[in-house]
Design a protein around this motif. Sequence first.
Motif, mmCIF file in Angstrom:
data_model
loop_
_atom_site.group_PDB
_atom_site.id
_atom_site.type_symbol
_atom_site.label_atom_id
_atom_site.label_comp_id
_atom_site.label_asym_id
_atom_site.label_seq_id
_atom_site.Cartn_x
_atom_site.Cartn_y
_atom_site.Cartn_z
ATOM 1 N N ASP A 18 0.814 -1.217 0.000
ATOM 2 C CA ASP A 18 0.000 0.000 0.000
ATOM 3 C C ASP A 18 0.844 1.263 0.000
ATOM 4 O OD1 ASP A 18 -2.296 -1.434 -0.105
ATOM 5 O OD2 ASP A 18 -2.776 -1.269 2.033
ATOM 6 N N ASP A 19 1.963 1.266 0.752
ATOM 7 C CA ASP A 19 2.816 2.465 0.786
ATOM 8 C C ASP A 19 3.364 2.789 -0.602
ATOM 9 O OD1 ASP A 19 2.416 3.038 3.400
ATOM 10 O OD2 ASP A 19 4.373 2.348 4.115
ATOM 11 N N ASP A 22 0.675 4.236 -2.682
ATOM 12 C CA ASP A 22 0.449 5.616 -2.236
ATOM 13 C C ASP A 22 1.505 6.550 -2.810
ATOM 14 O OD1 ASP A 22 -1.256 7.239 -0.836
ATOM 15 O OD2 ASP A 22 -0.113 7.148 1.018
ATOM 16 N N LYS A 45 3.169 11.083 6.873
ATOM 17 C CA LYS A 45 3.154 9.643 6.617
ATOM 18 C C LYS A 45 4.480 8.958 6.944
ATOM 19 C CE LYS A 45 1.498 6.339 3.200
ATOM 20 N NZ LYS A 45 0.390 5.889 4.051
ATOM 21 N N PHE A 46 5.598 9.672 6.724
ATOM 22 C CA PHE A 46 6.898 9.017 6.870
ATOM 23 C C PHE A 46 7.792 9.655 7.929
ATOM 24 C CE2 PHE A 46 5.485 8.062 2.525
ATOM 25 C CZ PHE A 46 5.543 6.678 2.559
ATOM 26 N N PRO A 53 11.764 8.361 1.617
ATOM 27 C CA PRO A 53 10.982 7.191 2.025
ATOM 28 C C PRO A 53 11.456 5.933 1.290
ATOM 29 C CG PRO A 53 9.699 8.611 0.569
ATOM 30 C CD PRO A 53 10.950 9.357 0.917
ATOM 31 N N TYR A 54 11.609 4.860 2.068
ATOM 32 C CA TYR A 54 12.116 3.590 1.521
ATOM 33 C C TYR A 54 13.452 3.777 0.807
ATOM 34 C CZ TYR A 54 7.661 1.545 2.791
ATOM 35 O OH TYR A 54 6.573 1.111 3.502
#
Length: 433
Positions: A18-19, A22, A45-46, A53-54
Motif C-alpha cells: 500500500d505504501d 500511495d 506519513k513518513f 521514504p524507503y
Amino acid sequence: GIVGDKSNILFFDNEVEDDFKDLSGLLARSHGMDLRDTFKYLKAKFDRIWKQPYDTNYIFLMIVLRMADYFQIDSKRVLKIPFQTKSFKSPFSYSEHVKHMQICNVQQIDDDKETLFIITKPSSSYYYSSIRSLLDDIQCELDTCWAILGEIYGYKEKNKQPRIIYRRIQSNIDDINKFASQISYIPEPIFFKINPDLPKLLISPLYGENPSFGVRELLQNSIDACLTRCRNDNNFKPEIKIDIDHKEDNYFFTIIDNGVGMTLSEIKNYFLTVGNSLRNSTYWLENYIIDNKCTVRKSGRFGIGVLASYLIGHKIIVETKNIRERIGYKFETTLEQNQVDITKNNNLDFGTKITIQISKKIYDILIEDKYKNGWYEEVNIYNFYDEIPYFHEWYWFDYPKVEYRINNNLIDEYYDKIARNFHNELSKKISRD
C-alpha cells in the motif's frame, strides 16, 4: 488503480504494498501541484524519513517527472498525420498542438551544458505570446526545482546530491528587437482593453442621475437576500433598515438586512463583478431550482446593482456575513480602486450592511419631500408626486418589512413634522394673500 463501477478502487497489481501504491499516486499527482504542497503529506506519513521514504530520492523523482514533461515541447510531441486528419472539439487543444508544432528544435549548447536552447518560429503574435509564456514558465519551474533540490538534499556530500542537468532555458525570441526585424507581425501581446471609467458611463443610461434608483437597486438585493434566507429557515424574521443621516458636515446612507449574507466567493465573483448574477451559479441551481422553477421570488435581475450604488455616493463600505460561515468580511471600495482590501471580522451578525458617504446635494435630493416640491408650484400645489418615486416609495409589500429612517426618526414621523410645518406656512401664505 482506477475507480470501479461501485466506487471501489481496482488496483493494477495487488502484490504491491500500500505504501508504494500511495507513493506512486502522489508522484503522479505531484505533476500538477506545487511541489512544496506535497511535503506536509510526506511528513505526516513518513515522519523523519520523509525526504527519502524507503531509501529513495523520492522528491528528486517528482522533479524529474515534471521537468521531463516540460522539456518535451517541440514538434515531436505532435503526431502530424493524426493532427492533420482529426478535428478538435476544443479550440484550446487545437492551439496547444499548433504551438508545439512551431517549436522547431530543442538543443543543449556545447559551451554551456547547463543551458537548453530553443529554436521556435511562432506564426503570429498570439503564438509568440503563448510560446514566450511557456518558456518563462519553464525557467520559473527550473529555478523552483533547483531551490528545492538544495533544500532537500543540501546536507549530502556534493557528489552525492541528486541534480538535474539544466539550469537555464534560452531561445531565439529572447532578443525581441532582433526577432521583430525577421517577421511580418508585431510580436507583442496586444489586447482589447476596457477603460476603467466604463462602469461610470453605464450608470447614467441605465438609471439616470437620480439617487433614488440607487436605493431601489440596493433594496432589491436586500429583499432577495432575506427571501433566500426565508427559503432555508421557516422561523426567520426578515428585517431591512434604511437610514439617511448626517453628523455635522458628514452625510450617510445606510442599508442593513439580516438576509443570507455573502461568502468571500460571492463578494469576489458576483458583488464586485458587474454583470455576474449569483442566480446563474452552480450553487444556486443546485439549491434553489426545482423542476426548472426558482423557489425564491426575485427582485434584482441583471447583476448590476452595485453600479447603481454609485449614484448615491462615491465610496461604499460593506460588512457581510453568510449564514453558512463562521466569519464575516468587511471592505470599502470606489470605482477608481484597483485593489479591494477585504478583512475578516468575527463579530458581525448574519446579513449585509452597506454604508455610503454621500454629499450634501445627494442628501437633500433623497430627503426632499412631496410637500416642499408642491410649495413652489402654485398651479399644482397639491400634486405631490414626481415621475420618479421617492427613495421610500419603491417597495410596498409588508413582507419583508422595510423600515425607513431620516436622522434617526421613522420616516412617517419625520414627514409628519415636515407636513405640519408646511401646512402652518401654507395657512400663513393664504392669510397674507
